[in-house]
Design a protein around this motif. Structure first.
Motif, mmCIF file in Angstrom:
data_model
loop_
_atom_site.group_PDB
_atom_site.id
_atom_site.type_symbol
_atom_site.label_atom_id
_atom_site.label_comp_id
_atom_site.label_asym_id
_atom_site.label_seq_id
_atom_site.Cartn_x
_atom_site.Cartn_y
_atom_site.Cartn_z
ATOM 1 N N HIS A 8 46.331 54.438 43.621
ATOM 2 C CA HIS A 8 45.125 53.915 42.973
ATOM 3 C C HIS A 8 45.285 53.931 41.451
ATOM 4 C CE1 HIS A 8 43.138 53.546 46.744
ATOM 5 N NE2 HIS A 8 43.044 54.856 46.968
ATOM 6 N N VAL A 9 45.964 54.967 40.935
ATOM 7 C CA VAL A 9 46.224 55.016 39.495
ATOM 8 C C VAL A 9 47.175 53.900 39.094
ATOM 9 C CG1 VAL A 9 47.148 56.427 37.616
ATOM 10 C CG2 VAL A 9 45.844 57.506 39.459
ATOM 11 N N ARG A 10 48.202 53.664 39.902
ATOM 12 C CA ARG A 10 49.142 52.570 39.601
ATOM 13 C C ARG A 10 48.425 51.228 39.626
ATOM 14 N NH1 ARG A 10 52.336 55.398 43.409
ATOM 15 N NH2 ARG A 10 52.105 53.682 44.898
ATOM 16 N N ARG A 11 47.520 51.053 40.578
ATOM 17 C CA ARG A 11 46.765 49.798 40.632
ATOM 18 C C ARG A 11 45.872 49.646 39.416
ATOM 19 N NH1 ARG A 11 47.627 44.868 42.573
ATOM 20 N NH2 ARG A 11 45.738 43.833 43.270
ATOM 21 N N PHE A 12 45.313 50.768 38.929
ATOM 22 C CA PHE A 12 44.489 50.734 37.719
ATOM 23 C C PHE A 12 45.336 50.299 36.527
ATOM 24 C CE2 PHE A 12 42.853 52.702 33.865
ATOM 25 C CZ PHE A 12 41.517 52.315 33.885
ATOM 26 N N PHE A 13 46.560 50.817 36.439
ATOM 27 C CA PHE A 13 47.452 50.406 35.355
ATOM 28 C C PHE A 13 47.738 48.906 35.426
ATOM 29 C CE2 PHE A 13 49.476 54.888 35.058
ATOM 30 C CZ PHE A 13 48.395 55.312 34.298
ATOM 31 N N ALA A 14 47.956 48.400 36.641
ATOM 32 C CA ALA A 14 48.245 46.978 36.801
ATOM 33 C C ALA A 14 47.045 46.115 36.424
ATOM 34 C CB ALA A 14 48.681 46.687 38.236
ATOM 35 N N ASP A 15 45.846 46.589 36.753
ATOM 36 C CA ASP A 15 44.636 45.795 36.522
ATOM 37 C C ASP A 15 44.199 45.812 35.061
ATOM 38 O OD1 ASP A 15 44.494 45.104 39.180
ATOM 39 O OD2 ASP A 15 43.110 46.723 39.710
ATOM 40 N N TYR A 16 44.262 46.977 34.440
ATOM 41 C CA TYR A 16 43.652 47.134 33.120
ATOM 42 C C TYR A 16 44.643 47.518 32.027
ATOM 43 C CZ TYR A 16 39.430 47.264 35.988
ATOM 44 O OH TYR A 16 38.434 46.960 36.876
ATOM 45 N N GLY A 17 45.937 47.552 32.334
ATOM 46 C CA GLY A 17 46.916 47.951 31.334
ATOM 47 C C GLY A 17 46.917 47.070 30.108
ATOM 48 N N MET A 18 46.915 45.751 30.309
ATOM 49 C CA MET A 18 46.946 44.839 29.168
ATOM 50 C C MET A 18 45.664 44.898 28.342
ATOM 51 S SD MET A 18 45.981 41.638 27.927
ATOM 52 C CE MET A 18 45.735 40.416 29.199
#
Length: 631
Positions: free
Chosen positions: A259-269
């Motif tokens: 879930h943390v990795r998905r958060f990085f993918a969604d909101y990293g930029m």
């Protein structure tokens, strides 16, 4: 061949065919080529009939968390590059402002979200249209009796809109059946380098033109270029690029919870953009006074002119002169917008709702006409934003475990979709090599599922894996896409919100260096996934570490080099012409990629198998049914 035993029995060729209510709309047998206009508006009508049953579900399906990160991601990926692309146009012509760019993005999202057949395709202000508009300005301003620029562009857009409507009515979008990965990869390669080039251009324009190195004072205007501010802009650009790639790398790593990795993918930029912008106001960075985005008055066009452009008052001779420019605009949008739609509905995305190329191209003519009427840049499909939007809406899951005894996926319902066209192409190649297990009944798929059959067979059930068996754990794969209209509409509505006074002030706080970093990130990210880049990197891969099932292993390296060389020649010609006064003709160069693939490439010494591996359809057969199938 004998007929079926009874009327209810379907021929073998129909087994596994699409069960979508729209599928039968494109399967009527034809005795003449599909592009012949036997019925005016037939493609538009079919698109409407195919998509109409899904209209209500397009709004209901938006009740999904995936829509939230998609809105945030595509808002930043659409608006800020659009403004940055337009900076040159704004500063050169003095006829456009940030308000025009924001209104153009909102207008496109509103029309395509409510009325479009392909709401996943994001439309907005692109680099090519700003190049076209600036070239028009450079040409007409050299004339002794130069016309009013916005009135002239209004006629250019009107001619372009008329050609759009004719194209849609005569079903000329069926020409897209000849657009393959050869053309899409070349155009995507060009767009990626345009992003990288504009990033460098944004940085270089922050340096003082007189070469002075005076330090700014606290009262300096934010738009004043200083040497210290330019260097801070470079730091912010690098910070934006590096942090964005860091978030993306972490999202694809084995670190942290999924879930943390998905958060990085969604909101990293977006996080990187906000953090990098905030750094500009920290300590000595703030005293350097880096250059920020220019803004105007709330809901007011540049120069506080009226919103309505009276293009009908233009002198008659300029009306005729505007037609060739309108033709160039039509060529650009025909390729750019439709390729964006194809890439947003590519074989990598497990989509289930039908497309509508003819109808959407008709709507693009409407938006082009409105843009000329309001004096705003004409919007069209965005690359790479359109496929980024679809990617952000992916629902990840685990592929079904395959029952080796009967060859079916465990838990798969009867009548479920077969693998995608990309896997179908591999099966066709296997059959050419004598694979007796090929099933011709799956040649036409009714869905656009892109999950790898190899992964389904080799990846074990994660519940059976023990700690430490990371290499054997099942990886998540795309299992669905949240196909809806809300994310496109919402990101456009946020553009309208930015037109208010308080948010224009917030927009004015974003340093231009951060935009340069955003350009670099999006350009490099698009390059990394481009087919040309993949083929070039293949030459540098260690053969011992290259998977045995790598398709390029079955192609002679000389043929790979020949194929890539032709693509790079097309890319180089397009890039070169855009740097000259003849940039008005660059859409023609892009369009010529299609006949080059149709007539030149087959005459080169490629085998059918090599061409099948090097090239292929951009979208699945289900998508291409809207334009008469693939080549």
């Amino acid at each position: 061949m004998n007929a079926p035993a009874n009327a209810n029995e379907k021929p073998a060729s129909d087994v596994g065919a699409s069960r979508s209510p729209s599928a039968t709309l494109y399967r009527n047998e034809r005795t003449i080529p599909a592009w012949v206009p036997t019925f005016v508006g037939r493609g538009i009508i079919r698109d409407i009939k195919a998509r109409a049953p899904f209209y209500a579900s397009d709004w209901r399906d938006a009740w999904n968390y995936r829509v939230v990160p998609a809105i945030v991601l595509i808002f930043f990926a659409n608006v800020l590059p659009g403004i940055a692309f337009s900076l040159d146009l704004i500063e050169t012509t003095q006829q456009y402002g940030v308000a025009e760019v924001l209104l153009s993005s909102f207008m496109a999202s509103f029309i395509f979200s409510f009325f479009g057949a392909q709401p996943l395709c994001i439309a907005g202000v692109t680099g090519p249209i700003t190049v076209l508009n600036k070239t028009i300005f450079d040409i007409i301003e050299r004339q002794p009796d130069a016309p009013n620029y916005l009135q002239f562009v209004g006629w250019v857009y009107l001619w372009g809109a008329i050609l759009h409507w004719i194209t849609a009515a005569l079903n000329w979008c069926n020409f897209l059946k000849y657009v393959t990965l050869f053309s899409c990869d070349t155009f995507g390669f060009y767009v990626s380098w345009v992003y990288l080039q504009y990033g460098v251009q944004v940085i270089t324009r922050q340096f003082p033109s007189d070469g002075s190195a005076t330090h700014p004072t606290s009262s300096s205007d934010s738009s004043t270029a200083t040497l210290d501010g330019a260097f801070v802009g470079i730091i912010l650009a690098l910070l934006m690029t590096v942090t964005s790639f860091l978030f993306r790398t972490l999202s694809q790593s084995a670190y942290f919870h999924r879930h943390v990795r998905r958060f990085f993918a969604d909101y990293g930029m977006p996080i990187s953009l906000v953090a990098s912008s905030a750094m500009a106001y920290w300590g000595r960075f703030n005293s350097a006074n880096p250059t920020t985005l220019p803004t105007g008055h709330a809901f007011m066009p540049a120069g506080d002119r009226p919103w309505l452009v009276r293009f009908w008052e233009l002198e008659g001779k300029w009306v005729g002169i505007a037609f060739p420019f309108g033709f160039a605009l039509w060529v650009l949008f025909f390729f750019d917008h439709n390729v964006s739609s194809l890439m947003a509905q590519g074989t990598d995305f497990p989509l289930r709702k039908p497309p509508g190329f003819h109808y959407d191209f008709f709507l693009l003519g409407v938006t082009t006409f409105i843009a000329g009427l309001l004096g705003i840049p004409a919007p069209n499909g965005l690359i790479p934003q359109a496929p980024i939007h679809t990617t952000s809406l992916l629902v990840m899951g685990h592929p079904k475990k395959v029952d080796i005894e009967n060859g079916s996926a465990g838990g798969t319902r009867p009548g479920s979709p077969s693998p995608s066209a990309r896997n179908e192409k591999q099966r066709v190649l296997d059959r050419q090599h004598g694979d007796a297990d090929y099933d011709g009944a799956t040649k036409r798929t009714g869905s656009r599922i892109a999950a790898s059959r190899t992964d389904e067979m080799l990846e074990p059930d994660p519940t059976q894996s023990r700690d430490g068996e990371g290499d054997e754990r099942r990886h998540e794969v795309p299992v669905a896409v949240v196909e809806q209209r809300v994310s496109n509409l919402a990101q456009g509505a946020l553009c309208l919100v930015l037109l208010t006074g308080p948010f224009l002030h917030v927009l004015n706080l974003i340093p231009r260096g951060v935009l340069a970093g955003l350009f670099w990130y999006m350009g490099a990210d698009a390059l990394q996934g481009n087919g040309i880049t993949g083929k070039i990197l293949y030459f540098f891969r260690d053969k011992a570490l290259t998977p045995v099932d790598e398709p390029l292993r079955r192609v002679r390296k000389s043929r790979i080099l020949m194929f890539v060389t032709v693509q790079l020649v097309g890319f180089g010609a397009t890039m070169a012409i855009t740097q000259t006064i003849a940039a008005i003709g660059f859409p023609i160069i892009i369009f010529l990629l299609v006949p080059v693939r149709m007539w030149l490439i087959p005459r080169l010494p490629f085998s059918e198998e090599e061409l099948a591996i090097l090239d292929g359809p951009t979208a699945s057969p289900f998508t291409m049914e809207s334009v008469g199938g693939s080549m």
